[in-house]
Scaffold this motif. Structure first.
Motif, PDB file in Angstrom:
ATOM      1  N   PRO A  63       0.803  -1.234   0.000  1.00 21.92           N
ATOM      2  CA  PRO A  63       0.000   0.000   0.000  1.00 21.92           C
ATOM      3  C   PRO A  63       0.830   1.276   0.000  1.00 21.92           C
ATOM      4  N   LEU A  64       1.881   1.324   0.824  1.00 17.61           N
ATOM      5  CA  LEU A  64       2.668   2.548   0.907  1.00 17.61           C
ATOM      6  C   LEU A  64       3.391   2.819  -0.406  1.00 17.61           C
ATOM      7  N   VAL A  65       3.894   1.762  -1.055  1.00 19.47           N
ATOM      8  CA  VAL A  65       4.564   1.928  -2.341  1.00 19.47           C
ATOM      9  C   VAL A  65       3.577   2.457  -3.383  1.00 19.47           C
ATOM     10  N   LEU A  66       2.364   1.898  -3.391  1.00 18.68           N
ATOM     11  CA  LEU A  66       1.341   2.354  -4.331  1.00 18.68           C
ATOM     12  C   LEU A  66       1.002   3.823  -4.101  1.00 18.68           C
ATOM     13  N   LEU A  67       0.846   4.216  -2.825  1.00 15.69           N
ATOM     14  CA  LEU A  67       0.494   5.599  -2.518  1.00 15.69           C
ATOM     15  C   LEU A  67       1.625   6.556  -2.890  1.00 15.69           C
ATOM     16  N   ILE A  68       2.862   6.159  -2.624  1.00 21.36           N
ATOM     17  CA  ILE A  68       3.993   7.023  -2.971  1.00 21.36           C
ATOM     18  C   ILE A  68       4.084   7.192  -4.486  1.00 21.36           C
ATOM     19  N   ALA A  69       3.867   6.088  -5.224  1.00 16.93           N
ATOM     20  CA  ALA A  69       3.911   6.168  -6.683  1.00 16.93           C
ATOM     21  C   ALA A  69       2.817   7.098  -7.214  1.00 16.93           C
ATOM     22  N   LEU A  70       1.619   6.969  -6.685  1.00 13.48           N
ATOM     23  CA  LEU A  70       0.533   7.838  -7.130  1.00 13.48           C
ATOM     24  C   LEU A  70       0.755   9.282  -6.686  1.00 13.48           C
ATOM     25  N   GLY A  71       1.333   9.449  -5.479  1.00 11.39           N
ATOM     26  CA  GLY A  71       1.569  10.790  -4.970  1.00 11.39           C
ATOM     27  C   GLY A  71       2.586  11.559  -5.775  1.00 11.39           C
ATOM     28  N   THR A  72       3.546  10.867  -6.373  1.00 14.42           N
ATOM     29  CA  THR A  72       4.539  11.542  -7.193  1.00 14.42           C
ATOM     30  C   THR A  72       4.024  11.889  -8.581  1.00 14.42           C
ATOM     31  N   VAL A  73       2.954  11.222  -9.013  1.00 15.86           N
ATOM     32  CA  VAL A  73       2.396  11.453 -10.353  1.00 15.86           C
ATOM     33  C   VAL A  73       1.257  12.473 -10.314  1.00 15.86           C
ATOM     34  N   LEU A  74       0.374  12.350  -9.312  1.00 15.64           N
ATOM     35  CA  LEU A  74      -0.817  13.194  -9.241  1.00 15.64           C
ATOM     36  C   LEU A  74      -0.533  14.481  -8.488  1.00 15.64           C
ATOM     37  N   ASP A  75      -1.276  15.518  -8.805  1.00 17.16           N
ATOM     38  CA  ASP A  75      -1.188  16.763  -8.051  1.00 17.16           C
ATOM     39  C   ASP A  75      -1.738  16.536  -6.643  1.00 17.16           C
ATOM     40  N   PRO A  76      -1.079  17.094  -5.621  1.00 10.47           N
ATOM     41  CA  PRO A  76      -1.510  16.841  -4.243  1.00 10.47           C
ATOM     42  C   PRO A  76      -2.724  17.669  -3.838  1.00 10.47           C
ATOM     43  N   ASN A  77      -3.891  17.311  -4.350  1.00  6.75           N
ATOM     44  CA  ASN A  77      -5.116  17.981  -3.920  1.00  6.75           C
ATOM     45  C   ASN A  77      -6.077  16.931  -3.353  1.00  6.75           C
ATOM     46  N   MET A  78      -7.175  17.388  -2.789  1.00  5.73           N
ATOM     47  CA  MET A  78      -8.077  16.487  -2.085  1.00  5.73           C
ATOM     48  C   MET A  78      -8.727  15.480  -3.031  1.00  5.73           C
ATOM     49  N   ASN A 110      -7.510  14.166  -5.912  1.00  6.43           N
ATOM     50  CA  ASN A 110      -6.560  13.127  -6.304  1.00  6.43           C
ATOM     51  C   ASN A 110      -6.196  12.219  -5.136  1.00  6.43           C
ATOM     52  N   LEU A 111      -6.100  12.796  -3.941  1.00  5.89           N
ATOM     53  CA  LEU A 111      -5.822  11.968  -2.768  1.00  5.89           C
ATOM     54  C   LEU A 111      -6.952  10.985  -2.511  1.00  5.89           C
ATOM     55  N   SER A 112      -8.184  11.439  -2.665  1.00  6.13           N
ATOM     56  CA  SER A 112      -9.327  10.545  -2.458  1.00  6.13           C
ATOM     57  C   SER A 112      -9.313   9.392  -3.458  1.00  6.13           C
ATOM     58  N   ILE A 113      -8.999   9.696  -4.717  1.00  5.97           N
ATOM     59  CA  ILE A 113      -8.944   8.642  -5.733  1.00  5.97           C
ATOM     60  C   ILE A 113      -7.818   7.661  -5.421  1.00  5.97           C
ATOM     61  N   ALA A 114      -6.646   8.195  -5.033  1.00  6.62           N
ATOM     62  CA  ALA A 114      -5.512   7.321  -4.735  1.00  6.62           C
ATOM     63  C   ALA A 114      -5.806   6.424  -3.535  1.00  6.62           C
ATOM     64  N   LEU A 115      -6.386   6.983  -2.487  1.00  7.20           N
ATOM     65  CA  LEU A 115      -6.673   6.188  -1.292  1.00  7.20           C
ATOM     66  C   LEU A 115      -7.782   5.167  -1.533  1.00  7.20           C
ATOM     67  N   SER A 116      -8.694   5.473  -2.452  1.00 15.20           N
ATOM     68  CA  SER A 116      -9.778   4.523  -2.722  1.00 15.20           C
ATOM     69  C   SER A 116      -9.239   3.211  -3.300  1.00 15.20           C
ATOM     70  N   LEU A 117      -8.072   3.264  -3.953  1.00 21.78           N
ATOM     71  CA  LEU A 117      -7.494   2.039  -4.501  1.00 21.78           C
ATOM     72  C   LEU A 117      -7.104   1.054  -3.402  1.00 21.78           C
ATOM     73  N   LEU A 118      -6.882   1.566  -2.181  1.00 21.37           N
ATOM     74  CA  LEU A 118      -6.571   0.673  -1.068  1.00 21.37           C
ATOM     75  C   LEU A 118      -7.797  -0.089  -0.587  1.00 21.37           C
ATOM     76  N   THR A 119      -8.969   0.452  -0.838  1.00 22.43           N
ATOM     77  CA  THR A 119     -10.196  -0.157  -0.319  1.00 22.43           C
ATOM     78  C   THR A 119     -10.903  -1.050  -1.324  1.00 22.43           C
ATOM     79  N   ILE A 120     -10.681  -0.830  -2.608  1.00 30.12           N
ATOM     80  CA  ILE A 120     -11.446  -1.554  -3.624  1.00 30.12           C
ATOM     81  C   ILE A 120     -11.266  -3.069  -3.536  1.00 30.12           C
ATOM     82  N   PRO A 121     -10.032  -3.613  -3.409  1.00 27.93           N
ATOM     83  CA  PRO A 121      -9.907  -5.075  -3.340  1.00 27.93           C
ATOM     84  C   PRO A 121     -10.667  -5.706  -2.173  1.00 27.93           C
ATOM     85  N   SER A 122     -10.593  -5.090  -1.000  1.00 33.45           N
ATOM     86  CA  SER A 122     -11.312  -5.640   0.157  1.00 33.45           C
ATOM     87  C   SER A 122     -12.818  -5.563  -0.039  1.00 33.45           C
ATOM     88  N   MET A 123     -13.302  -4.457  -0.614  1.00 30.47           N
ATOM     89  CA  MET A 123     -14.729  -4.326  -0.876  1.00 30.47           C
ATOM     90  C   MET A 123     -15.202  -5.358  -1.911  1.00 30.47           C
TER      91      MET A 123
END
Length: 363
Positions: free
Chosen positions: A207-222, A224-237
């Motif tokens: 998860p941390l590697v995925l978030l860091i990779a997305l954080g370096t590509v996407l602009d740090p706004n709310m 993009n952060l919501s979209i990036a963090l949602s990827l952590l929840t989709i597999p469990s859901m």
């Protein structure tokens, strides 16, 4: 020779059984004892917390230890007092956690209209004292940072950011993951296998590697952060929705609707969705705390919301470079807010999961 006791056993049991009057007296004495011990513990605990917050005679470590002891005493005393008043055990920790979340959500929602200090205007903070120590009677009850910004205001606006990002992320994850999981569980076969490979691929990435990779590509706004963090929840859901869809698809009401000619859309939307929704929601409540920590981690690393806009993560990062040793409250304020929020969401999520997800109640 003594005469044998010919009293029937049932009569002896009735005579030895406690009467309602004796039971009431015992219960009353027990409640009185709880009140006599609980109220002093509560008063002493609150006194230690107030003394630790207001005194300037002790070093910070001793003040923190005093407040920790005071918190434990206050919670134990409150529990005994509540049990003495109500006559039954009360889950005080759960009640305090729920109260904290209600107050936090209300403060975050009403932040623009609350009489808070300067939270993000560094230029306006030039006239304010820097690193002002916390004092309940002062203009800055939780102190100020190195730019003279009010830590109370920053903590409230940081909660606004963290909760907004986390709640939007969990809504995206529940919507996409829940629908995809239902499709996988309902159709099965090739559809299930393809979706399973997609979910496992997401779970295989740290998860941390995925978030860091997305954080370096996407602009740090709310957003993009919501979209990036949602990827952590989709597999469990996906997994939760799929498992519950398979379970409910074999129930009598679904089989009856299918035999009456119901379409697949009707089966999914009318028969399965209401039953799958509750376990997915319970999982979402549990995962909110994880997303709050993830958002704070990104902000701490400088990949999330950028200063001077406050989040709990970048507020903790302000304690780097030796600042924490001299002014520990810079880190204690956001760290305590983060801890209490995550702890409270975990408590409520556990209760909700036991109530709404029958499978978790059996574990």
């Amino acid at each position: 020779m003594p005469e044998p006791d010919l009293t029937p056993a049932s009569t002896v049991e009735v005579l030895s059984a406690p009467t309602p009057e004796s039971q009431f007296t015992t219960a009353k004495a027990s409640r009185k004892s709880l009140l006599l011990t609980g109220i002093p513990m509560l008063v002493i605990g609150l006194g230690l917390i107030g003394f630790g917050l207001s005194t300037g005679l002790l070093v910070t470590l001793v003040k923190v230890l005093l407040m920790v002891v005071g918190v434990f005493l206050a919670i134990a005393g409150l529990g005994r007092t509540a049990e003495g008043i109500r006559g039954r055990k009360v889950d005080v920790v759960f009640g305090l956690g729920a109260t904290w979340l209600v107050l936090l959500l209300a403060a975050a929602a009403l932040a623009p209209w609350l009489p808070l200090g300067n939270h993000n205007d560094s230029a306006a903070g030039l006239s304010a004292p820097i690193f002002a120590s916390p004092s309940l009677g002062s203009e800055y009850p939780l102190g100020t940072n190195n730019y003279g910004l009010d830590l109370l205001a920053r903590a409230v606006y940081g909660a606004r950011t963290s909760l907004t990002v986390s709640l939007f992320a969990i809504l995206i994850g529940m919507t996409i993951g829940g629908l995809v999981g239902m499709v996988a569980g309902f159709f099965g076969k090739a559809t299930d296998r393809v979706i399973g490979i997609f979910a496992n691929a997401l779970l295989a990435v740290p998860p941390l590697v995925l978030l860091i990779a997305l954080g370096t590509v996407l602009d740090p706004n709310m957003r993009n952060l919501s979209i990036a963090l949602s990827l952590l929840t989709i597999p469990s859901m996906i997994r939760v929705a799929r498992a519950n869809t398979i379970t409910f698809a074999q129930r009598e009401f679904v089989l009856a609707a299918r035999s009456m000619g119901a379409t697949r859309w009707r089966l999914l939307s009318k028969e399965l969705l209401p039953n799958v929704l509750l376990p997915v929601l319970s999982m979402g409540v549990v995962m909110v705390s994880m997303l709050i920590v993830a958002e704070a981690s990104l902000s701490y690393l400088g990949l999330g919301i950028q200063a001077p806009e406050p989040t709990w993560g970048n507020m903790i990062a302000e304690g780097e470079s030796g600042v924490m040793e001299e002014h520990p409250f810079i880190v204690i304020v956001p760290g305590l807010c983060l801890f209490l929020t995550v702890f409270s969401f975990n408590l409520i999520g556990e209760k909700v999961q036991k109530r709404w997800d029958p499978r978790s109640a059996k574990l």
